[in-house]
Design a protein around this motif. Structure first.
Motif, mmCIF file in Angstrom:
data_model
loop_
_atom_site.group_PDB
_atom_site.id
_atom_site.type_symbol
_atom_site.label_atom_id
_atom_site.label_comp_id
_atom_site.label_asym_id
_atom_site.label_seq_id
_atom_site.Cartn_x
_atom_site.Cartn_y
_atom_site.Cartn_z
ATOM 1 N N ILE A 1 1.856 -0.128 -9.850
ATOM 2 C CA ILE A 1 1.139 -0.948 -8.879
ATOM 3 C C ILE A 1 1.556 -2.406 -9.023
ATOM 4 C CG2 ILE A 1 -1.140 -1.750 -8.165
ATOM 5 C CD1 ILE A 1 -2.223 0.972 -8.926
ATOM 6 N N VAL A 2 1.724 -2.845 -10.273
ATOM 7 C CA VAL A 2 2.214 -4.217 -10.483
ATOM 8 C C VAL A 2 3.595 -4.371 -9.839
ATOM 9 C CG1 VAL A 2 2.980 -5.866 -12.219
ATOM 10 C CG2 VAL A 2 0.864 -4.611 -12.555
ATOM 11 N N SER B 1 0.830 -1.209 0.000
ATOM 12 C CA SER B 1 0.000 0.000 0.000
ATOM 13 C C SER B 1 0.863 1.257 0.000
ATOM 14 C CB SER B 1 -0.984 -0.025 1.164
ATOM 15 O OG SER B 1 -0.379 0.393 2.342
ATOM 16 N N SER B 2 2.019 1.246 0.684
ATOM 17 C CA SER B 2 2.799 2.483 0.689
ATOM 18 C C SER B 2 3.423 2.734 -0.681
ATOM 19 C CB SER B 2 3.853 2.460 1.795
ATOM 20 O OG SER B 2 4.921 1.646 1.431
ATOM 21 N N LEU B 3 3.860 1.660 -1.367
ATOM 22 C CA LEU B 3 4.425 1.865 -2.710
ATOM 23 C C LEU B 3 3.331 2.272 -3.698
ATOM 24 C CD1 LEU B 3 7.119 -0.860 -3.137
ATOM 25 C CD2 LEU B 3 7.370 1.570 -3.521
ATOM 26 N N THR B 4 2.131 1.667 -3.560
ATOM 27 C CA THR B 4 1.029 2.037 -4.446
ATOM 28 C C THR B 4 0.669 3.503 -4.264
ATOM 29 O OG1 THR B 4 0.186 -0.194 -4.248
ATOM 30 C CG2 THR B 4 -1.316 1.420 -5.124
ATOM 31 N N ARG B 5 0.688 3.938 -3.000
ATOM 32 C CA ARG B 5 0.392 5.348 -2.724
ATOM 33 C C ARG B 5 1.408 6.257 -3.397
ATOM 34 N NH1 ARG B 5 0.488 5.563 3.293
ATOM 35 N NH2 ARG B 5 1.422 7.589 3.015
ATOM 36 N N GLU B 6 2.684 5.836 -3.287
ATOM 37 C CA GLU B 6 3.742 6.636 -3.891
ATOM 38 C C GLU B 6 3.539 6.756 -5.399
ATOM 39 O OE1 GLU B 6 8.346 5.791 -3.826
ATOM 40 O OE2 GLU B 6 7.432 5.703 -1.849
ATOM 41 N N VAL B 7 3.204 5.632 -6.030
ATOM 42 C CA VAL B 7 2.998 5.623 -7.470
ATOM 43 C C VAL B 7 1.784 6.470 -7.840
ATOM 44 C CG1 VAL B 7 2.378 4.132 -9.379
ATOM 45 C CG2 VAL B 7 4.091 3.403 -7.778
ATOM 46 N N ARG C 1 9.702 7.701 -12.451
ATOM 47 C CA ARG C 1 10.703 8.385 -13.261
ATOM 48 C C ARG C 1 12.021 8.617 -12.546
ATOM 49 N NH1 ARG C 1 7.242 10.159 -17.216
ATOM 50 N NH2 ARG C 1 6.747 8.096 -17.929
ATOM 51 N N GLY C 2 12.637 7.518 -12.138
ATOM 52 C CA GLY C 2 14.004 7.624 -11.649
ATOM 53 C C GLY C 2 14.142 8.264 -10.294
ATOM 54 N N ALA C 3 13.039 8.783 -9.728
ATOM 55 C CA ALA C 3 13.142 9.273 -8.364
ATOM 56 C C ALA C 3 13.464 8.078 -7.493
ATOM 57 C CB ALA C 3 11.826 9.902 -7.928
ATOM 58 N N PRO C 4 14.459 8.204 -6.601
ATOM 59 C CA PRO C 4 14.877 7.025 -5.857
ATOM 60 C C PRO C 4 13.724 6.456 -5.055
ATOM 61 C CG PRO C 4 15.837 9.022 -4.946
ATOM 62 C CD PRO C 4 15.201 9.389 -6.233
ATOM 63 N N ALA C 5 13.504 5.151 -5.182
ATOM 64 C CA ALA C 5 12.418 4.511 -4.452
ATOM 65 C C ALA C 5 12.726 4.563 -2.965
ATOM 66 C CB ALA C 5 12.267 3.065 -4.915
#
Lengths: 293, 341
Positions: free
Chosen positions: B248-249, B207-213, B334-338
């Protein structure tokens, strides 16, 4: 006539969209509740179970043999502190230095991308695999379990988090600060260490604490390295007890007395971790960091 | 950017660019190339370089050790190691299939439960949550990620498993027993219990990565869809989810990577029996839990080498899964550090 059917179709379509909209909103709200519920359940149950079995003995005594009531996890708490200290000794300097390289020297280069990628890989290595690798590297040649090997395993697991946060924080420091330092004739290494790194230090400390909180609860890498110990030991060359390890051993045991101690240990561990995470969040959202970046 | 001593160098054509995206400072690289401190600077740079490379060396060392120590089973069984279901330490016959099956099925159960919930949470937090709730709620989900695996296991053993045994499993057996997926003796522990606890553990990551995306999707997309008269859900579906789907994938795959390697909580509830049974209620075994349980008992070299080969397989799979996920998430942000989760 024609206009009427069209109107009706539009009306039906409107209702369908209206329903879909509210259904989706309801589902999103419901899923949030479903996600928050287990967390609240876990925390409340932990506090209820842990607090009722927590007493002074827990912090001052070592485990008693089966059948005797009482006893505590004093040796495990000290052991965890020793392991985390050893881990930090390895992980913090290495992680910060790698972050400095990525942000100050390798910016955008192919090599930096490669290092960044390996840090991500290291971050994804399952903790149990880290455990058996360190076992193969240190325990097998030494022929005995030791606190040192446990510390190494934890230290390696700290590196990626620290590296990536250090890099991100250093990149936020404006170039003008670096140029000002260099313009005054300060050697570059000095400017990196006492100007750039110092400006970014709240963020770097945040990263270190996040890594610390993450490995504080790790059990799997300690199973075959630190191994656990039922007695007092602070020697780096001997097996040492650790809080998560002790919780695991007690949780899968069939004795109620030990289950009680496991809950108490879990509560202590969680309090330690939550306090550090909350502190980190406080610092990053409204504290010193805003001024620094 | 006034008063920079850049003019002393005739070779540099323009002063350092404005401090927007922070390209390497031209002033700095000029100053680095001369002066009394050039030697110490170079030494410092090399020291930092060695530390950065050590990250790579650590990964290489892990891989090398795993390959070296599992040489015995690799040469004896070859690839068939992964397709055999025998696990007999006494006669020295080893196959990893039951463990691979347990790991895959419990992770899939976890994904089936966690993915819709995680996306729902992300949608709620980014698109419809009132401002005063957003902070506390995202803090709570982050907290979920900070709870150690062993504490999840403890909770699962004493709270989740009884709930599953008394309430959920009988219901599932009655309602869905005909599928064959929910048959057999009801222990409470088993693959389903492992899947549920894994779902709770990987939820915050997804959920936190999905939110970021989702926050990376530009606002103009949302506004364009809304301007066409879309409802909020249509806006989320067409404007946000469709644009963020690759990311999201990626988030889901990253969650899968975490689930595959998770050890302690799974070991405590999966039942630890190396069998391949269709029913999700039956006992199983996973790759990480067989290592955790049997590694310290492994008496002879072949046994140890079999366990290390399972570790090697886990290592390789998680590297592939993580690399894939990073690439997908990067493609969107877009290349922003994860962010390190």
């Amino acid at each position: 006539m024609m206009a009427n059917t069209q109107y009706k179709a539009g009306k039906a379509n409107h209702w369908r969209r209206f329903l879909a909209n509210h259904l989706a909103s309801g589902l999103a709200v419901a899923s949030t509740i479903i996600v928050v519920a287990p967390l609240v359940a876990i925390l409340l149950y932990l506090i209820y179970k842990g607090a009722s079995s927590l007493n002074l003995n827990f912090f001052t005594q070592i485990p008693r043999p089966v059948g005797e009531s009482g006893g505590g996890m004093a040796n495990a708490i000290v052991g965890s502190a020793v392991l985390l200290g050893l881990g930090s000794l390895l992980g913090v300097p290495l992680g910060i230095a790698a972050g400095i390289y990525l942000a100050e020297f390798g910016r955008g280069g192919r090599l930096a991308n490669f290092v960044r990628f390996t840090a991500d890989v290291l971050n994804g290595v399952p903790s149990i695999v880290m455990g058996i690798s360190v076992y193969a590297l240190i325990v097998l040649p030494q022929k005995h379990f030791s606190a040192l090997s446990g510390g190494v395993a934890l230290g390696i697991m700290m590196i990626p988090t620290i590296t990536r946060t250090t890099e991100e924080m250093l990149l936020m420091v404006p170039n003008s600060i670096r140029e000002a330092a260099l313009g005054l004739g300060v050697p570059n290494w000095r400017s990196v260490l006492s100007i750039t790194l110092k400006t970014a230090s709240p963020g770097v400390i945040t990263g270190c604490m996040l890594a610390f909180a993450r490995v504080a609860g790790e059990t799997a890498p300690l199973l075959f390295t630190a191994f656990g110990n039922n007695f007092w030991s602070t020697s780096v060359n001997e097996p040492i007890a650790a809080l998560p390890l002790q919780i695991y051993v007690y949780a899968i045991s069939p004795y109620d007395e030990w289950h009680r101690l496991a809950w108490a240990g879990a509560l202590v561990l969680i309090v330690l971790i939550v306090v550090s995470v909350a502190l980190v969040r406080y610092v990053t959202t409204r504290g010193v960091l805003k001024g620094a970046s | 950017m006034s008063g920079l001593p850049v003019t002393s160098d005739p070779a540099s054509k323009s002063p350092a660019p404005a401090n927007e995206n922070q390209p390497p400072s031209a002033v700095r690289s000029f100053l680095l190339s001369r002066g009394n401190s050039a030697w110490s600077d170079r030494a410092f740079k090399w020291l930092m370089f060695i530390c950065a490379l050590s990250v790579f060396f650590i990964v290489a060392l892990i891989a090398w050790q795993l390959i070296l120590r599992s040489q015995l089973t690799i040469s004896k069984f070859g690839l068939s190691f992964f397709f055999k279901s025998a696990w007999d330490p006494v006669s020295g016959d080893f196959g990893a299939l039951p463990f691979i099956y347990g790991t895959l099925v419990s992770s899939l159960v976890a994904l089936v439960i966690a993915v819709p919930l995680a996306v729902g949470v992300a949608v709620f937090l980014t698109e419809m949550c009132p401002k005063f709730l957003r902070g506390p709620l995202s803090f709570l989900t982050e907290l979920l990620a900070a709870i150690p695996s062993v504490v999840y296991g403890l909770w699962a053993v004493f709270v989740l498993v009884p709930i599953l045994r008394e309430h959920v499993n009988p219901f599932l057996m009655k309602a869905l027993g005909w599928t064959g997926l929910f048959a057999g003796p009801n222990f409470g522990i088993g693959i389903l219990a492992a899947g549920v606890i894994l779902a709770i553990m990987i939820l915050p990551i997804i959920s936190s990565l999905t939110r970021e995306v989702m926050t990376a999707v530009p606002h103009s997309q949302r506004e364009a869809v809304l301007a066409l008269g879309a409802t909020r859900w249509e806006m989320i579906r067409m404007g946000v989810l469709r644009n963020a789907r690759i990311g999201i994938v990626g988030a889901i795959i990253l969650g899968l990577g975490r689930a595959l390697g998770e050890t302690m909580a799974v070991t405590m509830v999966i039942g630890n029996r190396p069998e391949i049974v269709k029913s999700l209620l039956s006992l199983g075994y996973s790759m990480s839990s067989v290592i955790a349980n049997e590694f310290s008992e492994a008496s002879d070299d072949l046994y140890l080498s079999a366990l290390i080969e399972i570790g090697l397989a886990l290592f390789v799979v998680t590297i592939i899964v993580n690399a894939l996920a990073r690439v997908l998430v990067w493609a969107v942000t877009r290349g922003a550090p994860a962010r390190v989760v």
